[in-house]
Design a protein around this motif. Sequence first.
Motif, PDB file in Angstrom:
ATOM      1  N   UNK A   1       7.874   3.457  -1.555  1.00  0.00           N
ATOM      2  CA  UNK A   1       7.847   4.639  -2.410  1.00  0.00           C
ATOM      3  C   UNK A   1       8.723   5.714  -1.775  1.00  0.00           C
ATOM      4  N   UNK A   2       9.431   6.470  -2.607  1.00  0.00           N
ATOM      5  CA  UNK A   2      10.319   7.506  -2.073  1.00  0.00           C
ATOM      6  C   UNK A   2       9.542   8.680  -1.492  1.00  0.00           C
ATOM      7  N   UNK A   3       8.315   8.906  -1.992  1.00  0.00           N
ATOM      8  CA  UNK A   3       7.509  10.026  -1.504  1.00  0.00           C
ATOM      9  C   UNK A   3       6.049   9.782  -1.864  1.00  0.00           C
ATOM     10  N   UNK A   4       5.160  10.438  -1.137  1.00  0.00           N
ATOM     11  CA  UNK A   4       3.733  10.380  -1.460  1.00  0.00           C
ATOM     12  C   UNK A   4       3.316  11.747  -1.998  1.00  0.00           C
ATOM     13  N   UNK A   5       2.277  11.761  -2.791  1.00  0.00           N
ATOM     14  CA  UNK A   5       1.813  13.004  -3.400  1.00  0.00           C
ATOM     15  C   UNK A   5       0.864  13.747  -2.462  1.00  0.00           C
ATOM     16  N   UNK A   6       0.779  15.063  -2.590  1.00  0.00           N
ATOM     17  CA  UNK A   6      -0.135  15.850  -1.750  1.00  0.00           C
ATOM     18  C   UNK A   6      -1.572  15.338  -1.874  1.00  0.00           C
ATOM     19  N   UNK A   7      -2.235  15.203  -0.748  1.00  0.00           N
ATOM     20  CA  UNK A   7      -3.634  14.795  -0.725  1.00  0.00           C
ATOM     21  C   UNK A   7      -3.851  13.289  -0.652  1.00  0.00           C
ATOM     22  N   UNK A   8      -2.807  12.498  -0.917  1.00  0.00           N
ATOM     23  CA  UNK A   8      -2.993  11.043  -0.933  1.00  0.00           C
ATOM     24  C   UNK A   8      -3.280  10.477   0.453  1.00  0.00           C
ATOM     25  N   UNK A   9      -2.577  10.966   1.462  1.00  0.00           N
ATOM     26  CA  UNK A   9      -2.791  10.430   2.803  1.00  0.00           C
ATOM     27  C   UNK A   9      -4.167  10.821   3.351  1.00  0.00           C
ATOM     28  N   UNK A  10      -4.633  12.012   2.993  1.00  0.00           N
ATOM     29  CA  UNK A  10      -5.976  12.429   3.407  1.00  0.00           C
ATOM     30  C   UNK A  10      -7.027  11.532   2.748  1.00  0.00           C
ATOM     31  N   UNK A  11      -6.814  11.207   1.467  1.00  0.00           N
ATOM     32  CA  UNK A  11      -7.748  10.329   0.758  1.00  0.00           C
ATOM     33  C   UNK A  11      -7.697   8.917   1.327  1.00  0.00           C
ATOM     34  N   UNK A  12      -6.502   8.463   1.673  1.00  0.00           N
ATOM     35  CA  UNK A  12      -6.338   7.125   2.256  1.00  0.00           C
ATOM     36  C   UNK A  12      -7.032   7.042   3.613  1.00  0.00           C
ATOM     37  N   UNK A  13      -6.856   8.061   4.441  1.00  0.00           N
ATOM     38  CA  UNK A  13      -7.501   8.069   5.755  1.00  0.00           C
ATOM     39  C   UNK A  13      -9.023   8.048   5.619  1.00  0.00           C
ATOM     40  N   UNK A  14      -9.540   8.810   4.692  1.00  0.00           N
ATOM     41  CA  UNK A  14     -10.992   8.846   4.484  1.00  0.00           C
ATOM     42  C   UNK A  14     -11.507   7.476   4.046  1.00  0.00           C
ATOM     43  N   UNK A  15     -10.784   6.808   3.143  1.00  0.00           N
ATOM     44  CA  UNK A  15     -11.203   5.496   2.657  1.00  0.00           C
ATOM     45  C   UNK A  15     -11.136   4.449   3.765  1.00  0.00           C
ATOM     46  N   UNK A  16     -10.094   4.507   4.578  1.00  0.00           N
ATOM     47  CA  UNK A  16      -9.930   3.567   5.690  1.00  0.00           C
ATOM     48  C   UNK A  16     -11.093   3.679   6.673  1.00  0.00           C
ATOM     49  N   UNK A  17     -11.439   4.888   7.046  1.00  0.00           N
ATOM     50  CA  UNK A  17     -12.517   5.082   8.022  1.00  0.00           C
ATOM     51  C   UNK A  17     -13.898   4.797   7.425  1.00  0.00           C
ATOM     52  N   UNK A  18     -14.012   4.924   6.122  1.00  0.00           N
ATOM     53  CA  UNK A  18     -15.259   4.532   5.471  1.00  0.00           C
ATOM     54  C   UNK A  18     -15.469   3.022   5.603  1.00  0.00           C
TER      55      UNK A  18
END
Length: 411
Positions: free
Chosen positions: A142-159
């Motif tokens: 992907x050329x770019x990620x949207x604001x907040x996506x990486x924070x949501x991804x990190x939360x899901x990973x650690x869950x």
Amino acid sequence: MAFQCQRDCYMQEFDTCVVSCVPGESTLENNGKKDKLKGFNLKLKDTILFPEGGGQPDDHGTVGGVPVLRVLRQGPEAVHFISSALEEGQEVHIKLDWERRFDHMQQHSGQHLITALADAMFGYKTTSWDLGRQRSSIELDTAAVKPGEMEALEAAVNEKIRAHIPVTVNLLSIDDPAVEKVRSRGLPDDHAGPIRIIDIEGVDANMCCGTHVSNLSHLQVIKILGTEKGKKNKTNLIFIAGSRVLKYAEKSYGIEKSLTGLLKTGADEHVDAVDKLQKTIKRLQKSNLIILREMAVLIALNFKNKADRGNFFSLHNKDGDNEFMNIIANEIGFQDTVIFLTVGEEKGAGLFLLAGPENIVTEVGPFLATNTQDGFGAHRDKKYPMSTMKYTAVFLMLWAYISAGGPGHLV
């Protein structure tokens, strides 16, 4: 063939025997440089030392007490590069560098988890990844990620990590229909034996040769440090997992503590304090440059106003630069005066400028450049890099030259 390191990723010691040991050479990285070394290529009946592959670096350890410098895969075999030979048929004991291995297991399993959830949550496919020494990166399509996506991804990973989800290894034959259902970037051309599938229960099934944790809880935690622009409209996701997060926190706290002592402010005020310092430094540098320029003009005028000034002027200023020297030379005028100027600290490299009548500069210039350049290369516009510790010697050389009457008198 699956090696013992792939059948049991947690085994730290193992007994086996030498199949062959022949002279060879390998390229090893040492402090960022690649050195080619001669040694021996060792093949064992089996091994717990993982050979480099699948984006994962090789393991370190010892075989029969001999350090293993590198492990590479050749088809179904692992080749261990060692510095001294072992006898064919010899029984040997392998010891694994467990800290390095477990770090690789955490980063690799962490990559599988992040890759699976980035795809499931946002449709971002992984095109490649790199297990670095301090941090790892995943190339997302992907050329770019949207604001907040990486924070949501990190939360899901650690869950998922907190859910204690098991990770299992399944071996499938290459013609098994189940192979078509797993995620894969393809097999290497020299692959042999069964297909190895890493299954994160209910999350991901991925074809992989690497070593992995047996439960996501062994990852401890994953921190996504951020993203950066990648190649060809890709985005690189930077992350650390497990023990690296603890080391990162410890290092960050140490830096924070040091900055608090230096800046005399709390951690929350560090950025503002540094910003103010940088602005102050810029103002001081600008003022210093103005003063240096004015000083250069005054130095030149002072020399020109001397009744007994002679035809030779020399000066050293550790804070000066090219413009400082040019101003002095131009203000004095070098048609009838030989000018020798140096700038820079008393230790290390600096610059000198030689200006004067063309016949003198033509004869003296190359000689001085040869004797003062300190490996910096040929002269350029009569400004020569030099160690300013040589200033006195060069000054005396020039003074003797001028005193002797100029061209033809250089010794």
